[in-house]
Scaffold this motif. Structure first.
Motif, PDB file in Angstrom:
ATOM      1  N   ARG A  60      40.837 -84.125  56.435  1.00 13.30           N
ATOM      2  CA  ARG A  60      39.534 -83.623  56.001  1.00 13.30           C
ATOM      3  C   ARG A  60      39.375 -83.803  54.493  1.00 13.30           C
ATOM      4  NH1 ARG A  60      40.247 -78.457  59.760  1.00 13.30           N
ATOM      5  NH2 ARG A  60      41.386 -77.712  57.953  1.00 13.30           N
ATOM      6  N   GLY A  61      38.126 -83.927  54.063  1.00 15.77           N
ATOM      7  CA  GLY A  61      37.828 -84.018  52.637  1.00 15.77           C
ATOM      8  C   GLY A  61      38.470 -85.236  52.006  1.00 15.77           C
ATOM      9  N   LYS A  62      39.197 -85.021  50.918  1.00 19.62           N
ATOM     10  CA  LYS A  62      39.807 -86.141  50.187  1.00 19.62           C
ATOM     11  C   LYS A  62      40.991 -86.763  50.925  1.00 19.62           C
ATOM     12  CE  LYS A  62      42.759 -83.259  47.220  1.00 19.62           C
ATOM     13  NZ  LYS A  62      43.033 -82.863  45.850  1.00 19.62           N
ATOM     14  N   TYR A  63      41.355 -86.200  52.069  1.00 19.77           N
ATOM     15  CA  TYR A  63      42.505 -86.694  52.829  1.00 19.77           C
ATOM     16  C   TYR A  63      42.121 -87.520  54.063  1.00 19.77           C
ATOM     17  CZ  TYR A  63      44.875 -83.380  49.848  1.00 19.77           C
ATOM     18  OH  TYR A  63      45.344 -82.702  48.759  1.00 19.77           O
ATOM     19  N   VAL A  64      40.909 -88.010  54.105  1.00 20.44           N
ATOM     20  CA  VAL A  64      40.405 -88.746  55.264  1.00 20.44           C
ATOM     21  C   VAL A  64      41.275 -89.961  55.597  1.00 20.44           C
ATOM     22  CG1 VAL A  64      38.483 -90.243  55.997  1.00 20.44           C
ATOM     23  CG2 VAL A  64      38.026 -87.973  55.121  1.00 20.44           C
ATOM     24  N   ASP A  65      41.795 -90.629  54.594  1.00 22.03           N
ATOM     25  CA  ASP A  65      42.520 -91.887  54.819  1.00 22.03           C
ATOM     26  C   ASP A  65      44.040 -91.757  54.743  1.00 22.03           C
ATOM     27  OD1 ASP A  65      40.180 -93.420  55.192  1.00 22.03           O
ATOM     28  OD2 ASP A  65      39.874 -93.490  53.021  1.00 22.03           O
ATOM     29  N   VAL A  66      44.576 -90.554  54.798  1.00 25.07           N
ATOM     30  CA  VAL A  66      46.032 -90.403  54.696  1.00 25.07           C
ATOM     31  C   VAL A  66      46.718 -90.816  55.994  1.00 25.07           C
ATOM     32  CG1 VAL A  66      45.887 -88.564  52.971  1.00 25.07           C
ATOM     33  CG2 VAL A  66      46.041 -87.962  55.403  1.00 25.07           C
ATOM     34  N   THR A  67      47.985 -91.103  55.879  1.00 25.32           N
ATOM     35  CA  THR A  67      48.810 -91.451  57.035  1.00 25.32           C
ATOM     36  C   THR A  67      49.530 -90.199  57.525  1.00 25.32           C
ATOM     37  OG1 THR A  67      49.153 -93.654  56.115  1.00 25.32           O
ATOM     38  CG2 THR A  67      50.693 -92.947  57.810  1.00 25.32           C
ATOM     39  N   ARG A  68      49.633 -90.079  58.806  1.00 29.40           N
ATOM     40  CA  ARG A  68      50.334 -88.941  59.410  1.00 29.40           C
ATOM     41  C   ARG A  68      51.772 -88.893  58.877  1.00 29.40           C
ATOM     42  NH1 ARG A  68      50.764 -86.544  64.960  1.00 29.40           N
ATOM     43  NH2 ARG A  68      52.965 -86.199  65.328  1.00 29.40           N
ATOM     44  N   PRO A  69      52.225 -87.717  58.468  1.00 26.23           N
ATOM     45  CA  PRO A  69      53.606 -87.632  57.966  1.00 26.23           C
ATOM     46  C   PRO A  69      54.626 -87.750  59.104  1.00 26.23           C
ATOM     47  CG  PRO A  69      52.558 -85.469  57.900  1.00 26.23           C
ATOM     48  CD  PRO A  69      51.511 -86.447  58.331  1.00 26.23           C
ATOM     49  N   ASP A  70      55.777 -88.320  58.759  1.00 28.64           N
ATOM     50  CA  ASP A  70      56.908 -88.375  59.687  1.00 28.64           C
ATOM     51  C   ASP A  70      57.748 -87.116  59.578  1.00 28.64           C
ATOM     52  OD1 ASP A  70      56.629 -91.150  60.704  1.00 28.64           O
ATOM     53  OD2 ASP A  70      56.961 -91.670  58.600  1.00 28.64           O
ATOM     54  N   LEU A  71      57.639 -86.428  58.430  1.00 24.32           N
ATOM     55  CA  LEU A  71      58.428 -85.241  58.141  1.00 24.32           C
ATOM     56  C   LEU A  71      57.637 -84.355  57.191  1.00 24.32           C
ATOM     57  CD1 LEU A  71      61.283 -83.825  58.283  1.00 24.32           C
ATOM     58  CD2 LEU A  71      61.860 -85.139  56.232  1.00 24.32           C
ATOM     59  N   ILE A  72      57.713 -83.037  57.414  1.00 29.99           N
ATOM     60  CA  ILE A  72      57.050 -82.078  56.530  1.00 29.99           C
ATOM     61  C   ILE A  72      58.113 -81.179  55.910  1.00 29.99           C
ATOM     62  CG2 ILE A  72      55.421 -80.140  56.371  1.00 29.99           C
ATOM     63  CD1 ILE A  72      53.982 -81.373  58.845  1.00 29.99           C
ATOM     64  N   LEU A  73      58.118 -81.098  54.582  1.00 31.26           N
ATOM     65  CA  LEU A  73      58.952 -80.148  53.847  1.00 31.26           C
ATOM     66  C   LEU A  73      58.030 -79.016  53.431  1.00 31.26           C
ATOM     67  CD1 LEU A  73      60.957 -82.611  51.550  1.00 31.26           C
ATOM     68  CD2 LEU A  73      61.557 -81.757  53.821  1.00 31.26           C
ATOM     69  N   LEU A  74      58.322 -77.806  53.890  1.00 27.60           N
ATOM     70  CA  LEU A  74      57.381 -76.699  53.783  1.00 27.60           C
ATOM     71  C   LEU A  74      57.992 -75.485  53.098  1.00 27.60           C
ATOM     72  CD1 LEU A  74      54.650 -75.367  54.633  1.00 27.60           C
ATOM     73  CD2 LEU A  74      55.738 -74.877  56.845  1.00 27.60           C
ATOM     74  N   ASP A  75      57.351 -75.025  52.045  1.00 29.33           N
ATOM     75  CA  ASP A  75      57.711 -73.762  51.420  1.00 29.33           C
ATOM     76  C   ASP A  75      57.050 -72.644  52.228  1.00 29.33           C
ATOM     77  OD1 ASP A  75      58.660 -71.877  49.611  1.00 29.33           O
ATOM     78  OD2 ASP A  75      57.156 -72.303  48.081  1.00 29.33           O
ATOM     79  N   LEU A  76      57.666 -71.472  52.251  1.00 30.76           N
ATOM     80  CA  LEU A  76      57.060 -70.349  52.986  1.00 30.76           C
ATOM     81  C   LEU A  76      56.026 -69.599  52.167  1.00 30.76           C
ATOM     82  CD1 LEU A  76      59.858 -68.510  54.997  1.00 30.76           C
ATOM     83  CD2 LEU A  76      58.081 -70.038  55.833  1.00 30.76           C
ATOM     84  N   ASN A  77      56.322 -69.393  50.906  1.00 31.55           N
ATOM     85  CA  ASN A  77      55.478 -68.544  50.060  1.00 31.55           C
ATOM     86  C   ASN A  77      54.449 -69.397  49.331  1.00 31.55           C
ATOM     87  OD1 ASN A  77      57.065 -66.210  50.743  1.00 31.55           O
ATOM     88  ND2 ASN A  77      58.640 -67.086  49.435  1.00 31.55           N
ATOM     89  N   LEU A  78      53.312 -69.572  49.993  1.00 28.24           N
ATOM     90  CA  LEU A  78      52.249 -70.427  49.477  1.00 28.24           C
ATOM     91  C   LEU A  78      50.963 -69.635  49.306  1.00 28.24           C
ATOM     92  CD1 LEU A  78      52.770 -73.364  51.978  1.00 28.24           C
ATOM     93  CD2 LEU A  78      53.345 -73.423  49.550  1.00 28.24           C
ATOM     94  N   PRO A  79      50.113 -70.061  48.364  1.00 28.17           N
ATOM     95  CA  PRO A  79      48.791 -69.436  48.263  1.00 28.17           C
ATOM     96  C   PRO A  79      47.856 -69.925  49.372  1.00 28.17           C
ATOM     97  CG  PRO A  79      49.095 -71.106  46.547  1.00 28.17           C
ATOM     98  CD  PRO A  79      50.382 -71.025  47.308  1.00 28.17           C
TER      99      PRO A  79
END
Length: 151
Positions: free
Chosen positions: A54-73
């Protein structure tokens, strides 16, 4: 390592609000012998936009891996993890929690939400770099990731 792994550029999405941690992770992965493209978003809401293109990410490629922090705004890591793992198109993307929290409740809840791996960020710089390298080695060299498919 299978030959196709050496040629494939793995798409990694880093969801991290700490600029210093994001820079350190990016620098460590940049030195990698594995081909990767790191995309960084700063909060859970931005990650949702990225994953749903969505938005500015319309043309991104699907990630193969997600590194995720828990404490996010905006939307915390637990909320984002639950959303990813409940979505038929996203749930096969491996998610690695990389956070400062070593609280049993956070670890348990993350695994209940089907996280693939939970790692606590070390405070020591050298140990932090080593953890990132171990993520890289395990997920980019050893693991067979699900076939890449664009959403």
């Amino acid at each position: 390592m299978p030959p196709e792994h050496r040629l494939k550029v793995l798409q990694i999405l880093l969801v991290e609000d700490s600029k210093s941690d994001a820079v350190l992770i990016a620098e460590t992965l940049c030195e990698s012998k594995f081909l990767n493209k790191l995309s960084i978003v700063r909060d859970g809401a931005e990650a949702t936009d990225y994953l749903y293109k969505r938005g500015k990410y319309v043309d991104v490629t699907r990630p193969d891996l997600i590194l995720l922090d828990l404490n996010l705004p905006k939307k915390n890591g637990r909320e984002l993890l639950a959303e990813i793992k409940a979505d038929e198109n996203l749930k096969t993307i491996p998610v690695v929690i990389l956070t400062t929290s070593s609280a049993e409740a956070d670890i348990l809840k993350s695994y209940q939400l089907h996280v693939n791996c939970y790692l606590v960020k070390p405070v020591d710089l050298e140990q932090f770099v080593e953890v990132v390298r171990s993520i890289e080695h395990f997920w980019l060299a050893l693991v067979e990731l699900p076939p890449h498919q664009d959403i």
